[in-house]
Write a protein that holds these residues in place. Structure first.
Motif, mmCIF file in Angstrom:
data_model
loop_
_atom_site.group_PDB
_atom_site.id
_atom_site.type_symbol
_atom_site.label_atom_id
_atom_site.label_comp_id
_atom_site.label_asym_id
_atom_site.label_seq_id
_atom_site.Cartn_x
_atom_site.Cartn_y
_atom_site.Cartn_z
ATOM 1 N N ASP A 124 -3.751 24.631 -13.148
ATOM 2 C CA ASP A 124 -4.479 25.875 -12.912
ATOM 3 C C ASP A 124 -3.561 26.821 -12.156
ATOM 4 N N GLY A 125 -4.089 27.972 -11.782
ATOM 5 C CA GLY A 125 -3.281 28.926 -11.030
ATOM 6 C C GLY A 125 -3.612 30.350 -11.412
ATOM 7 N N GLY A 126 -2.673 31.229 -11.109
ATOM 8 C CA GLY A 126 -2.858 32.643 -11.381
ATOM 9 C C GLY A 126 -2.350 33.488 -10.236
ATOM 10 N N ASN A 127 -2.031 34.741 -10.534
ATOM 11 C CA ASN A 127 -1.540 35.715 -9.559
ATOM 12 C C ASN A 127 -0.153 35.355 -9.031
ATOM 13 N N ASP A 128 -0.049 34.356 -8.189
ATOM 14 C CA ASP A 128 1.235 34.063 -7.553
ATOM 15 C C ASP A 128 1.878 32.753 -7.980
ATOM 16 N N GLU A 129 1.098 31.794 -8.472
ATOM 17 C CA GLU A 129 1.684 30.473 -8.673
ATOM 18 C C GLU A 129 0.848 29.633 -9.630
ATOM 19 N N GLY A 130 1.521 28.692 -10.301
ATOM 20 C CA GLY A 130 0.842 27.728 -11.145
ATOM 21 C C GLY A 130 0.985 26.334 -10.565
ATOM 22 N N PHE A 131 0.001 25.486 -10.807
ATOM 23 C CA PHE A 131 -0.010 24.130 -10.270
ATOM 24 C C PHE A 131 -0.338 23.140 -11.380
ATOM 25 N N ALA A 132 0.197 21.936 -11.278
ATOM 26 C CA ALA A 132 -0.128 20.875 -12.230
ATOM 27 C C ALA A 132 -0.228 19.561 -11.469
ATOM 28 N N TRP A 133 -1.114 18.680 -11.924
ATOM 29 C CA TRP A 133 -1.290 17.401 -11.247
ATOM 30 C C TRP A 133 -1.766 16.353 -12.245
ATOM 31 N N LEU A 134 -1.562 15.095 -11.894
ATOM 32 C CA LEU A 134 -1.938 13.991 -12.775
ATOM 33 C C LEU A 134 -3.418 13.675 -12.629
ATOM 34 N N ASP A 187 2.199 15.433 -8.552
ATOM 35 C CA ASP A 187 2.535 16.851 -8.650
ATOM 36 C C ASP A 187 3.835 17.148 -9.399
ATOM 37 N N TRP A 188 4.945 16.644 -8.888
ATOM 38 C CA TRP A 188 6.252 17.057 -9.390
ATOM 39 C C TRP A 188 6.430 16.717 -10.870
ATOM 40 N N LEU A 189 6.138 15.483 -11.235
ATOM 41 C CA LEU A 189 6.340 15.052 -12.616
ATOM 42 C C LEU A 189 5.518 15.901 -13.583
ATOM 43 N N CYS A 190 4.248 16.125 -13.256
ATOM 44 C CA CYS A 190 3.383 16.905 -14.148
ATOM 45 C C CYS A 190 3.807 18.369 -14.202
ATOM 46 N N THR A 191 4.313 18.893 -13.096
ATOM 47 C CA THR A 191 4.777 20.278 -13.088
ATOM 48 C C THR A 191 5.943 20.470 -14.044
ATOM 49 N N GLU A 192 6.837 19.492 -14.118
ATOM 50 C CA GLU A 192 7.968 19.599 -15.042
ATOM 51 C C GLU A 192 7.497 19.575 -16.491
ATOM 52 N N PHE A 193 6.533 18.721 -16.804
ATOM 53 C CA PHE A 193 6.003 18.696 -18.166
ATOM 54 C C PHE A 193 5.231 19.984 -18.469
ATOM 55 N N ALA A 194 4.524 20.516 -17.474
ATOM 56 C CA ALA A 194 3.809 21.782 -17.666
ATOM 57 C C ALA A 194 4.784 22.913 -17.966
ATOM 58 N N THR A 195 5.938 22.907 -17.317
ATOM 59 C CA THR A 195 6.948 23.933 -17.563
ATOM 60 C C THR A 195 7.494 23.831 -18.982
ATOM 61 N N LEU A 196 7.674 22.614 -19.477
ATOM 62 C CA LEU A 196 8.112 22.445 -20.863
ATOM 63 C C LEU A 196 7.111 23.059 -21.834
ATOM 64 N N LEU A 197 5.831 22.875 -21.545
ATOM 65 C CA LEU A 197 4.780 23.343 -22.447
ATOM 66 C C LEU A 197 4.505 24.834 -22.304
ATOM 67 N N LEU A 198 4.384 25.301 -21.056
ATOM 68 C CA LEU A 198 3.893 26.655 -20.793
ATOM 69 C C LEU A 198 4.984 27.657 -20.457
ATOM 70 N N GLY A 199 6.174 27.170 -20.139
ATOM 71 C CA GLY A 199 7.264 28.067 -19.791
ATOM 72 C C GLY A 199 7.434 28.217 -18.289
ATOM 73 N N ARG A 200 8.592 28.731 -17.897
ATOM 74 C CA ARG A 200 8.877 28.950 -16.478
ATOM 75 C C ARG A 200 7.927 30.002 -15.915
ATOM 76 N N GLY A 201 7.516 29.794 -14.686
ATOM 77 C CA GLY A 201 6.646 30.764 -14.037
ATOM 78 C C GLY A 201 5.225 30.744 -14.548
ATOM 79 N N PHE A 202 4.803 29.618 -15.161
ATOM 80 C CA PHE A 202 3.423 29.576 -15.652
ATOM 81 C C PHE A 202 2.457 29.768 -14.480
ATOM 82 N N GLY A 203 1.382 30.482 -14.749
ATOM 83 C CA GLY A 203 0.388 30.719 -13.710
ATOM 84 C C GLY A 203 0.647 31.942 -12.859
ATOM 85 N N THR A 204 1.696 32.718 -13.160
ATOM 86 C CA THR A 204 1.972 33.924 -12.379
ATOM 87 C C THR A 204 1.647 35.151 -13.217
#
Length: 239
Positions: A124-134, A187-204
């Motif tokens: 989830d996220g928006g405005n300033d930052e995106g977050f991902a978790w297992l 957190d960290w592992l899922c964030t890396e996979f989220a970046t692969l899927l959604l792109g850098r800066g997802f949630g901003t």
């Protein structure tokens, strides 16, 4: 970039207070490619590229693109991007790819050894930052375990030693081994996979968003879940 509530056309309160939380039915689903992410399924490998040099610090002076600029495929004019900025961006991207691939190359084999076949992650996220978790991990025997149980099993497997030996992370003296592994897994592992899927800066951007995706450790693919429930950790959704 799955379920999005656009805030660009919303009138903010005169007293500068926060906007009221949107309802789940006000979010619109956008497939990752429509947002600027990758086409699915997103494939990843366990190959680690040669380590690139650290990029030189450069601060580009460019106005960030809005959500709708990105949706319409707009890009910064070439004239705004100097050679130094372009070189720095290329170096940063290479460094990020190396860091991500090194992390995945250590984590995926360790998870497979535990019988993990699939990870289900939320974001989830928006405005300033995106977050991902297992959210959970599916094992080959059909059982499903949560992030805490997976962290415990990885700790018993001496997973932190692998991360440290391969330069993925350093030990923190004041933090227990299990807590360090749990932070990595949740957190960290899922964030890396989220970046692969959604792109850098997802949630901003001028929006709030939520979603979920699955990581298949056998096929080495990441797929967004277009039917994800509105489960969030960092934004509020009105019920």
């Amino acid at each position: 970039m799955p379920f999005v509530f656009d805030q660009t056309q919303v009138e903010w309160p005169d007293d500068d207070s926060d906007l009221p939380a949107p309802r789940a039915d006000q979010f619109v689903y956008l497939p990752p490619p429509d947002f600027g992410g990758a086409r699915e399924p997103v494939h990843f490998s366990l190959d680690v590229p040669p380590e690139p040099p650290a990029p030189a610090p450069i601060t580009p002076v460019m106005k960030p693109l809005s959500l709708w600029d990105r949706l319409r495929g707009r890009r910064h004019p070439t004239a705004q991007i100097t050679p130094a900025v372009r070189a720095a961006a290329t170096a940063c991207a290479a460094r990020e790819e190396f860091t991500r691939q090194r992390l995945i190359a250590v984590a995926v084999p360790a998870l497979r050894e535990l019988g993990v076949q699939r990870l289900y992650c939320r974001y989830d996220g928006g405005n300033d930052e995106g977050f991902a978790w297992l959210d959970s991990a599916a094992l080959r025997d059909g059982t499903r375990i949560d992030a805490d149980a997976l962290a415990q099993r990885l700790t018993e497997q001496r997973f932190l030693d692998r991360l440290v030996d391969h330069g993925v992370m350093k030990r923190v003296d004041r933090t227990s081994e299990r807590d360090q592994v749990a932070s990595f897994v949740r957190d960290w592992l899922c964030t890396e996979f989220a970046t692969l899927l959604l792109g850098r800066g997802f949630g901003t951007g001028e929006y709030v968003m939520y979603g979920a995706f699955a990581v298949d450790l056998d096929s080495c693919t990441v797929m967004d879940d277009p039917k994800a429930d509105p489960v969030t950790s960092n934004i509020e959704i009105a019920r």
